[in-house]
Design a protein around this motif. Structure first.
Motif, PDB file in Angstrom:
ATOM      1  N   GLU A   1       0.827  -1.130   0.416  1.00  0.00           N
ATOM      2  CA  GLU A   1       0.168   0.315   0.094  1.00  0.00           C
ATOM      3  C   GLU A   1       0.624   0.828   0.050  1.00  0.00           C
ATOM      4  OE1 GLU A   1      -2.528   0.802   3.671  1.00  0.00           O
ATOM      5  OE2 GLU A   1      -1.008  -0.499   4.950  1.00  0.00           O
ATOM      6  N   ARG A   2       0.181   2.049  -0.561  1.00  0.00           N
ATOM      7  CA  ARG A   2       1.568   3.622  -0.665  1.00  0.00           C
ATOM      8  C   ARG A   2       0.960   4.388   0.640  1.00  0.00           C
ATOM      9  NH1 ARG A   2       2.615   7.367  -4.272  1.00  0.00           N
ATOM     10  NH2 ARG A   2       2.261   5.807  -5.472  1.00  0.00           N
ATOM     11  N   LYS A   3       2.574   4.447   1.389  1.00  0.00           N
ATOM     12  CA  LYS A   3       2.591   5.358   2.512  1.00  0.00           C
ATOM     13  C   LYS A   3       2.549   7.146   1.858  1.00  0.00           C
ATOM     14  CE  LYS A   3       6.474   3.009   4.076  1.00  0.00           C
ATOM     15  NZ  LYS A   3       8.239   3.397   4.359  1.00  0.00           N
ATOM     16  N   ASP A   4       1.564   7.657   2.702  1.00  0.00           N
ATOM     17  CA  ASP A   4       1.645   9.095   3.163  1.00  0.00           C
ATOM     18  C   ASP A   4       3.057   9.936   2.538  1.00  0.00           C
ATOM     19  OD1 ASP A   4      -1.337   9.412   3.727  1.00  0.00           O
ATOM     20  OD2 ASP A   4      -0.162   9.391   5.781  1.00  0.00           O
ATOM     21  N   ASP A   5       2.682  10.277   1.662  1.00  0.00           N
ATOM     22  CA  ASP A   5       4.546  10.461   0.624  1.00  0.00           C
ATOM     23  C   ASP A   5       4.429  11.844   0.839  1.00  0.00           C
ATOM     24  OD1 ASP A   5       5.006  11.824  -2.597  1.00  0.00           O
ATOM     25  OD2 ASP A   5       6.634  10.943  -1.007  1.00  0.00           O
ATOM     26  N   LYS A   6       4.647  12.822   2.110  1.00  0.00           N
ATOM     27  CA  LYS A   6       5.509  13.945   2.590  1.00  0.00           C
ATOM     28  C   LYS A   6       6.633  14.583   1.430  1.00  0.00           C
ATOM     29  CE  LYS A   6       4.634  13.217   7.350  1.00  0.00           C
ATOM     30  NZ  LYS A   6       4.275  12.001   7.301  1.00  0.00           N
ATOM     31  N   ASN A   7       6.081  14.353   0.142  1.00  0.00           N
ATOM     32  CA  ASN A   7       7.221  15.127  -1.288  1.00  0.00           C
ATOM     33  C   ASN A   7       8.443  15.065  -0.267  1.00  0.00           C
ATOM     34  OD1 ASN A   7       4.996  15.613  -2.600  1.00  0.00           O
ATOM     35  ND2 ASN A   7       4.772  17.348  -1.509  1.00  0.00           N
ATOM     36  N   SER A   8       9.123  14.053   0.301  1.00  0.00           N
ATOM     37  CA  SER A   8      10.139  13.356   0.548  1.00  0.00           C
ATOM     38  C   SER A   8      11.203  13.554  -0.973  1.00  0.00           C
ATOM     39  CB  SER A   8      10.640  12.743   1.191  1.00  0.00           C
ATOM     40  OG  SER A   8       9.935  11.214   1.195  1.00  0.00           O
ATOM     41  N   ILE A   9      10.364  12.796  -2.065  1.00  0.00           N
ATOM     42  CA  ILE A   9      11.380  12.736  -3.398  1.00  0.00           C
ATOM     43  C   ILE A   9      11.994  14.116  -3.880  1.00  0.00           C
ATOM     44  CG2 ILE A   9      11.451  11.535  -5.483  1.00  0.00           C
ATOM     45  CD1 ILE A   9      10.349   9.332  -3.514  1.00  0.00           C
ATOM     46  N   GLN A  10      10.511  14.490  -3.858  1.00  0.00           N
ATOM     47  CA  GLN A  10      10.493  16.031  -4.219  1.00  0.00           C
ATOM     48  C   GLN A  10      11.711  16.365  -4.256  1.00  0.00           C
ATOM     49  OE1 GLN A  10       9.839  16.952  -7.482  1.00  0.00           O
ATOM     50  NE2 GLN A  10      10.772  18.368  -7.330  1.00  0.00           N
ATOM     51  N   GLU A  11      12.170  16.719  -2.640  1.00  0.00           N
ATOM     52  CA  GLU A  11      12.973  17.547  -1.863  1.00  0.00           C
ATOM     53  C   GLU A  11      14.339  17.739  -2.071  1.00  0.00           C
ATOM     54  OE1 GLU A  11      11.339  17.541   2.210  1.00  0.00           O
ATOM     55  OE2 GLU A  11       8.907  18.996   2.197  1.00  0.00           O
ATOM     56  N   MET A  12      14.558  15.636  -2.077  1.00  0.00           N
ATOM     57  CA  MET A  12      16.084  15.178  -2.183  1.00  0.00           C
ATOM     58  C   MET A  12      16.259  15.763  -3.650  1.00  0.00           C
ATOM     59  SD  MET A  12      18.599  14.100  -1.192  1.00  0.00           S
ATOM     60  CE  MET A  12      18.060  13.717   1.270  1.00  0.00           C
ATOM     61  N   LYS A  13      15.739  15.847  -4.798  1.00  0.00           N
ATOM     62  CA  LYS A  13      15.620  16.304  -5.552  1.00  0.00           C
ATOM     63  C   LYS A  13      16.013  17.527  -5.827  1.00  0.00           C
ATOM     64  CE  LYS A  13      13.711  16.419 -10.488  1.00  0.00           C
ATOM     65  NZ  LYS A  13      12.655  16.585 -11.367  1.00  0.00           N
ATOM     66  N   GLU A  14      15.582  18.336  -5.348  1.00  0.00           N
ATOM     67  CA  GLU A  14      15.900  20.028  -5.009  1.00  0.00           C
ATOM     68  C   GLU A  14      16.928  20.343  -4.887  1.00  0.00           C
ATOM     69  OE1 GLU A  14      11.906  21.709  -3.675  1.00  0.00           O
ATOM     70  OE2 GLU A  14      10.476  20.883  -5.653  1.00  0.00           O
ATOM     71  N   LEU A  15      17.547  19.599  -3.790  1.00  0.00           N
ATOM     72  CA  LEU A  15      18.301  19.868  -2.763  1.00  0.00           C
ATOM     73  C   LEU A  15      19.758  19.689  -3.897  1.00  0.00           C
ATOM     74  CD1 LEU A  15      20.200  20.393  -0.245  1.00  0.00           C
ATOM     75  CD2 LEU A  15      19.580  17.675   0.337  1.00  0.00           C
ATOM     76  N   VAL A  16      19.663  18.015  -4.216  1.00  0.00           N
ATOM     77  CA  VAL A  16      20.908  17.597  -5.157  1.00  0.00           C
ATOM     78  C   VAL A  16      20.718  18.691  -6.561  1.00  0.00           C
ATOM     79  CG1 VAL A  16      21.403  15.626  -6.981  1.00  0.00           C
ATOM     80  CG2 VAL A  16      20.294  14.897  -4.936  1.00  0.00           C
ATOM     81  N   THR A  17      19.843  18.912  -7.089  1.00  0.00           N
ATOM     82  CA  THR A  17      19.594  20.171  -8.526  1.00  0.00           C
ATOM     83  C   THR A  17      20.858  21.307  -7.776  1.00  0.00           C
ATOM     84  OG1 THR A  17      18.194  19.624  -9.127  1.00  0.00           O
ATOM     85  CG2 THR A  17      17.764  21.845  -9.484  1.00  0.00           C
ATOM     86  N   ASP A  18      19.792  21.985  -6.150  1.00  0.00           N
ATOM     87  CA  ASP A  18      21.010  23.087  -6.107  1.00  0.00           C
ATOM     88  C   ASP A  18      22.091  23.071  -5.499  1.00  0.00           C
ATOM     89  OD1 ASP A  18      18.256  23.918  -5.476  1.00  0.00           O
ATOM     90  OD2 ASP A  18      17.263  24.134  -3.547  1.00  0.00           O
ATOM     91  N   TYR A  19      22.543  21.563  -5.588  1.00  0.00           N
ATOM     92  CA  TYR A  19      23.760  21.447  -5.282  1.00  0.00           C
ATOM     93  C   TYR A  19      24.574  21.504  -6.638  1.00  0.00           C
ATOM     94  CZ  TYR A  19      24.476  20.123   0.316  1.00  0.00           C
ATOM     95  OH  TYR A  19      24.349  20.709   1.510  1.00  0.00           O
ATOM     96  N   ALA A  20      24.007  21.028  -7.150  1.00  0.00           N
ATOM     97  CA  ALA A  20      25.066  20.470  -8.739  1.00  0.00           C
ATOM     98  C   ALA A  20      24.448  21.247  -9.098  1.00  0.00           C
ATOM     99  CB  ALA A  20      23.636  20.022  -9.361  1.00  0.00           C
ATOM    100  N   ILE A  21      24.131  22.988  -8.939  1.00  0.00           N
ATOM    101  CA  ILE A  21      24.036  24.087  -9.655  1.00  0.00           C
ATOM    102  C   ILE A  21      25.162  24.768  -9.229  1.00  0.00           C
ATOM    103  CG2 ILE A  21      23.146  26.806 -10.021  1.00  0.00           C
ATOM    104  CD1 ILE A  21      20.681  24.937  -9.681  1.00  0.00           C
ATOM    105  N   GLU A  22      25.440  24.941  -8.000  1.00  0.00           N
ATOM    106  CA  GLU A  22      26.532  25.797  -7.389  1.00  0.00           C
ATOM    107  C   GLU A  22      27.764  24.758  -8.039  1.00  0.00           C
ATOM    108  OE1 GLU A  22      28.838  27.812  -5.003  1.00  0.00           O
ATOM    109  OE2 GLU A  22      26.713  27.834  -5.508  1.00  0.00           O
ATOM    110  N   ALA A  23      28.171  23.478  -8.040  1.00  0.00           N
ATOM    111  CA  ALA A  23      29.127  22.584  -8.052  1.00  0.00           C
ATOM    112  C   ALA A  23      29.236  22.925  -9.908  1.00  0.00           C
ATOM    113  CB  ALA A  23      28.966  20.840  -8.310  1.00  0.00           C
ATOM    114  N   PHE A  24      28.678  23.657 -11.189  1.00  0.00           N
ATOM    115  CA  PHE A  24      28.315  23.422 -11.932  1.00  0.00           C
ATOM    116  C   PHE A  24      28.494  25.106 -12.487  1.00  0.00           C
ATOM    117  CE2 PHE A  24      28.208  19.095 -12.024  1.00  0.00           C
ATOM    118  CZ  PHE A  24      28.463  18.338 -12.936  1.00  0.00           C
TER     119      PHE A  24
END
Length: 174
Positions: free
Chosen positions: A55-78
């Protein structure tokens, strides 16, 4: 008072290296589901547990938050290099530090997919450019969640690690 430092050296085969320690575990789409206890009654009237139901768990957008965190770090790194454009090929190395319980629960391919989604469009145009993906997960000695990301544009000068990984080779008799 003397202070102890740990000195790190970036491997010269890795063009861009970044990451972070601490924080929440790296979420995956796998985390959105939990096993469901369900039973059916067989023809003899016995309860039989059904396997592989989730069954699907309640999703608190954790995957989207992690994607955005990685994107933010990558923007700085690149920031200096800029996005790696097609048709260039890319090697990506992901090193996940996880806690022991998480190590046994999460699939390494699901961890990688979450991070690659955050890099696409920032580090490289399309994940189809990735011709070499090296991923490891390990239990950090300080019981921390951490992630290091290495991205290299593969060129004649820097062929990354992929050419050093040989599973087999031709045997020539002389």
């Amino acid at each position: 008072m003397a202070t102890n430092y740990v000195k790190f050296r970036q491997n010269p085969k890795i063009e861009i290296l970044f990451g972070f320690y601490g924080g929440k575990p790296i979420p995956t789409k796998q985390d959105k589901f939990k096993p469901l206890k369900a039973f059916e009654i067989d023809e003899d009237g016995n309860e039989v547990e059904l396997k592989n139901l989730y069954e699907r768990k309640d999703d608190k957008n954790s995957i989207q938050e992690m994607k955005e965190l990685v994107t933010d770090y990558a923007i700085e790194a690149f920031k200096e290099k800029g996005i790696i454009k097609r048709p260039a090929n890319v090697e990506v190395i992901l090193s996940f530090s996880v806690k022991e319980r998480r190590f046994k629960e999460v699939d390494i391919d699901n961890l990688a997919k979450t991070i690659l989604d955050g890099l696409t469009g920032v580090a490289f145009e399309d994940d189809a450019q990735i011709s070499s993906l090296i991923v490891n997960k390990h239990i950090h000695e300080m019981k921390l969640d951490a992630l290091f990301i290495g991205v290299t544009e593969l060129t004649e000068k820097n062929k990354g690690f992929r050419n050093d990984i040989k599973l087999f080779g031709e045997v020539r008799s002389e």
